[in-house]
Design a protein around this motif. Structure first.
Motif, short mmCIF file in Angstrom:
data_model
loop_
_atom_site.label_atom_id
_atom_site.label_comp_id
_atom_site.label_asym_id
_atom_site.label_seq_id
_atom_site.Cartn_x
_atom_site.Cartn_y
_atom_site.Cartn_z
N ALA A 33 0.83 -1.21 0.00
CA ALA A 33 0.00 0.00 0.00
C ALA A 33 0.86 1.26 0.00
CB ALA A 33 -0.94 -0.01 1.21
N VAL A 34 1.94 1.24 0.76
CA VAL A 34 2.84 2.41 0.79
C VAL A 34 3.50 2.60 -0.57
CG1 VAL A 34 4.96 3.35 1.79
CG2 VAL A 34 3.22 2.35 3.27
N PHE A 39 6.93 -3.55 -8.84
CA PHE A 39 7.67 -4.38 -7.89
C PHE A 39 6.93 -4.51 -6.56
CE2 PHE A 39 10.94 -2.93 -10.91
CZ PHE A 39 11.21 -4.18 -11.45
N GLY A 40 6.09 -3.52 -6.23
CA GLY A 40 5.21 -3.67 -5.08
C GLY A 40 4.21 -4.80 -5.31
N LEU A 93 8.71 -1.42 6.10
CA LEU A 93 7.72 -2.49 6.02
C LEU A 93 8.19 -3.63 5.11
CD1 LEU A 93 4.45 -0.37 5.83
CD2 LEU A 93 5.26 -1.72 7.77
N THR A 94 8.92 -3.29 4.07
CA THR A 94 9.40 -4.28 3.12
C THR A 94 10.44 -5.21 3.76
OG1 THR A 94 8.94 -2.85 1.24
CG2 THR A 94 10.60 -4.55 0.90
N TRP A 95 11.20 -4.69 4.72
CA TRP A 95 12.27 -5.49 5.31
C TRP A 95 11.97 -5.99 6.71
CZ3 TRP A 95 15.83 -7.67 2.47
CH2 TRP A 95 16.05 -7.15 1.19
N LEU A 96 10.74 -5.83 7.19
CA LEU A 96 10.37 -6.39 8.49
C LEU A 96 10.37 -7.92 8.43
CD1 LEU A 96 7.52 -4.05 9.79
CD2 LEU A 96 9.78 -4.39 10.77
N PRO A 97 10.57 -8.58 9.57
CA PRO A 97 10.59 -10.05 9.57
C PRO A 97 9.33 -10.69 9.00
CG PRO A 97 11.44 -9.20 11.65
CD PRO A 97 10.92 -8.02 10.88
#
Length: 133
Positions: A14-15, A72-73, A120-124
């Protein structure tokens, strides 16, 4: 494995989509202010005839980044692990594009969206999602 991605992945996507939309909207506003920009260029002693060309270049860059973030999102949402790296590369290029000439207030919003998207993309939770796909 199929199914809906977790909230962290949906948030990241979404971001990235919001950033793409913001870039395009920002560009539309610049085109709507074209005459004002031409008058400002003339007051500064610059050639106002260069404004449409500059706006065209800015449009090409905004569309390029917008497509990158959107595509890519979307691929991240589909669980493509490598999409995280490509989104990061696009974001780094975009930050350089913004910061090197000097960031303004509108660019601050863009930078904040980029930072949020990267976080957010790199959160676990995102890493786990793409690892499963």
């Amino acid at each position: 494995m199929t199914g809906q991605p977790p909230p962290v992945v949906r948030g990241a996507v979404a971001v990235w989509f919001a950033l793409a939309a913001f870039l395009l909207l920002e560009n539309v506003v610049l085109w709507l202010r074209r005459e004002e920009l031409e008058r400002a260029a003339a007051r500064a002693g610059d050639d106002p005839a260069v404004i449409p060309g500059l706006l065209g270049q800015l449009t090409a860059v905004a569309v390029g980044f917008g497509i990158g973030y959107g595509l890519f999102g979307w691929l991240l949402r589909r669980g493509r692990r490598w999409a995280r790296g490509v989104l990061t590369a696009v974001a780094v290029l975009h930050v350089l594009w913004i910061v090197l000439p000097g960031a303004g207030a509108v660019n601050l919003v863009t930078l904040l969206l980029i930072c949020l998207g990267l976080a957010l993309t790199w959160l676990p939770g995102t890493a786990q999602w793409v690892k499963q796909h």
